[in-house]
Write a protein that holds these residues in place. Structure first.
Motif, short mmCIF file in Angstrom:
data_model
loop_
_atom_site.label_atom_id
_atom_site.label_comp_id
_atom_site.label_asym_id
_atom_site.label_seq_id
_atom_site.Cartn_x
_atom_site.Cartn_y
_atom_site.Cartn_z
N UNK A 313 31.98 13.61 49.02
CA UNK A 313 31.07 12.84 48.18
C UNK A 313 30.17 11.92 48.98
N UNK A 314 30.53 11.58 50.22
CA UNK A 314 29.75 10.62 50.99
C UNK A 314 29.85 10.93 52.48
N UNK A 315 28.74 10.77 53.18
CA UNK A 315 28.68 10.97 54.62
C UNK A 315 28.02 9.74 55.23
N UNK A 316 28.66 9.15 56.23
CA UNK A 316 28.08 8.02 56.95
C UNK A 316 27.83 8.47 58.38
N UNK A 317 26.56 8.50 58.75
CA UNK A 317 26.15 8.88 60.10
C UNK A 317 25.99 7.60 60.91
N UNK A 318 26.93 7.34 61.82
CA UNK A 318 26.93 6.10 62.58
C UNK A 318 26.24 6.33 63.92
N UNK A 319 25.00 5.85 64.03
CA UNK A 319 24.21 5.97 65.25
C UNK A 319 23.97 4.60 65.88
N UNK A 320 24.86 3.66 65.57
CA UNK A 320 24.67 2.30 66.06
C UNK A 320 25.04 2.13 67.52
N UNK A 321 25.82 3.04 68.07
CA UNK A 321 26.24 2.92 69.45
C UNK A 321 25.15 3.32 70.44
N UNK A 342 25.37 14.30 71.69
CA UNK A 342 23.98 13.83 71.54
C UNK A 342 23.11 14.79 70.73
N UNK A 343 23.25 16.10 70.97
CA UNK A 343 22.43 17.07 70.24
C UNK A 343 22.78 17.09 68.75
N UNK A 414 14.65 0.19 68.15
CA UNK A 414 14.18 0.95 69.33
C UNK A 414 15.34 1.52 70.14
N UNK A 415 16.57 1.08 69.86
CA UNK A 415 17.74 1.57 70.60
C UNK A 415 18.43 2.73 69.91
N UNK A 416 17.85 3.25 68.83
CA UNK A 416 18.43 4.40 68.15
C UNK A 416 18.30 5.64 69.02
N UNK A 417 19.43 6.29 69.35
CA UNK A 417 19.44 7.49 70.20
C UNK A 417 18.51 7.30 71.39
N UNK A 418 18.79 6.32 72.25
CA UNK A 418 17.85 5.93 73.29
C UNK A 418 17.55 7.02 74.32
#
Length: 432
Positions: A313-321, A342-343, A414-418
């Motif tokens: 029912x829910x997906x959380x994509x954590x790209x904060x790292x 990464x890909x 600006x640090x998203x998927x740097x």
């Protein structure tokens, strides 16, 4: 009367004028329809008969249309043989080099995926099209070790004039199947080939031993994967209640609750989340887990679409790292988290921006700025969908209908998927 295995009627190792004349005489008689003075070995005779039935020309060359670079890479990525390549190389590549041979690894269609060995022999092998992307099934190149292993499933050596096609009669090859212990399927073939004059009789048992070693390594990897799945399954089964089991993608059980332990559960090819009929269990509710499935006999499986829908029912994509990213999937029976490469982080981020979906060509343009790289995209999507199962749909690629998707980015946009160079990511993220 002497009993036991029949003796070989002619030499299949070594290189002498007498052995060469014997083999050529047997081959010429058999191919012309005459009865040879000595019969070919049964495995070779059976292969020759297959070639005669399909009308393969013994005077043809062994050239074939090579796979394109992207298709070759797709096949390499799509097989577990790539994981086993270091083991195969350690066992055979140095021996092949020292003994003037080449080691070849093919898929189940006989397409050469990798080759290593003596440089001079590698160059010579190109003259018979024994190179990456070439076809070496029996239907393509006649009786040869790779093709005959694919036809019989058995370890085989093909010596000199035992080759059906005359072009190969200066070569001897030994090959063995690599079996997948998870489901018994053949993954491909490992082969050592070289000039007939340099071939050593110890090569055949060595090839067979290395193929078995590779299968054993894959079995150990599978046991580790089942153990990881078991650690995910334990807390979920404690919450579910009632009868339930968790199996991996091949049907091997990792955990069970309210049911007697059992062996491998056969899964249909079209297996997926929702309400599924399984002969061994009847109607079941199926939910995806990382690396496997939660199966509840006689369950309803609420899910986002009601009783017949999927359980996510829910997906959380954590790209904060900065260097580590993950996806958390929540459903009727709880939630689980899976780290992302990464890909795969790039792929899921792009799909989160396009709820209507993206074609393979559009994703190729998003990731590489080249819409023709669809084979690479399909290979990567196939990999990411193995772990996320019903979270992702295809045709076009997208998050499944009814699944809520949340993206958690870093505090500084600006640090998203740097480290990403994907055009779609670079366009969406302001860079300093």
């Amino acid at each position: 009367m002497r009993t036991g295995a029949p003796r070989t009627a002619y030499p299949t190792t070594g290189h002498t004028r007498e052995s060469a004349r014997t083999l050529h005489g047997i081959r010429e008689a058999a191919l012309s329809g005459d009865r040879p003075e000595l019969a070919p070995r049964p495995v070779i005779g059976a292969s020759w008969q297959r070639m005669l039935r399909i009308g393969l020309d013994p005077e043809r060359d062994t050239s074939s249309v090579l796979l394109g670079a992207e298709e070759l890479e797709h096949r390499r990525r799509s097989t577990a043989l790539g994981e086993l390549l270091p083991t195969l190389s350690r066992g055979l590549a140095s021996v092949a080099d020292a003994s003037m041979q080449v080691m070849v690894v093919t898929d189940t269609e006989g397409r050469v995926l990798w080759r290593e060995g003596n440089r001079a022999v590698l160059r010579r092998a190109e003259g018979i099209c024994l190179q990456e992307g070439a076809a070496w099934s029996e239907g393509s190149t006649g009786t040869n070790a790779v093709g005959t292993v694919l036809a019989t499933g058995q370890t085989v050596q093909v010596h000199s004039a035992e080759h059906f096609v005359r072009t190969l009669q200066d070569w001897t090859c030994a090959a063995a199947p690599v079996q997948d212990p998870r489901d018994g399927r053949m993954l491909g073939v490992i082969d050592v080939s070289g000039p007939d004059s340099t071939f050593h009789p110890a090569i055949l048992p060595l090839v067979d031993s290395v193929a078995r070693l590779a299968g054993a390594e894959l079995r150990d990897r599978h046991l580790d994967a089942v153990e990881r799945l078991r650690s995910v399954a334990a807390p979920i089964l404690s919450r579910v209640g009632g009868r339930a089991l968790v199996v991996d993608a091949h049907g091997w059980p990792a955990a069970v609750a309210g049911m007697p332990p059992s062996g491998r559960l056969p899964l249909p090819k079209s297996f997926g989340a929702g309400r599924v009929w399984l002969p061994a269990l009847g109607m079941c509710a199926v939910e995806p887990l990382p690396g496997g499935w939660l199966i509840r006999p006689d369950g309803e499986g609420p899910g986002p679409h009601g009783p017949a829908g999927g359980a996510v029912s829910r997906v959380v994509l954590d790209l904060s790292g900065h260097r580590r990213w993950s996806v958390t999937v929540s459903g009727a029976s709880g939630s689980w988290t899976q780290d992302l490469t990464p890909r795969h982080a790039e792929l899921l981020y792009v799909l989160s921006m396009h709820p209507g979906g993206r074609t393979a060509a559009e994703l190729a343009d998003d990731l590489f700025g080249d819409p023709t790289r669809t084979v690479t995209v399909r290979a990567e999507m196939s990999r990411v969908r193995r772990g996320l199962a019903e979270v992702l749909a295809h045709r076009p690629y997208r998050f499944a209908e009814g699944v809520e998707v949340e993206v958690k980015g870093p505090a500084e946009p600006s640090e998203l998927l740097p480290h990403s160079t994907a055009p779609a990511v670079r366009r969406s993220v302001p860079r300093p």
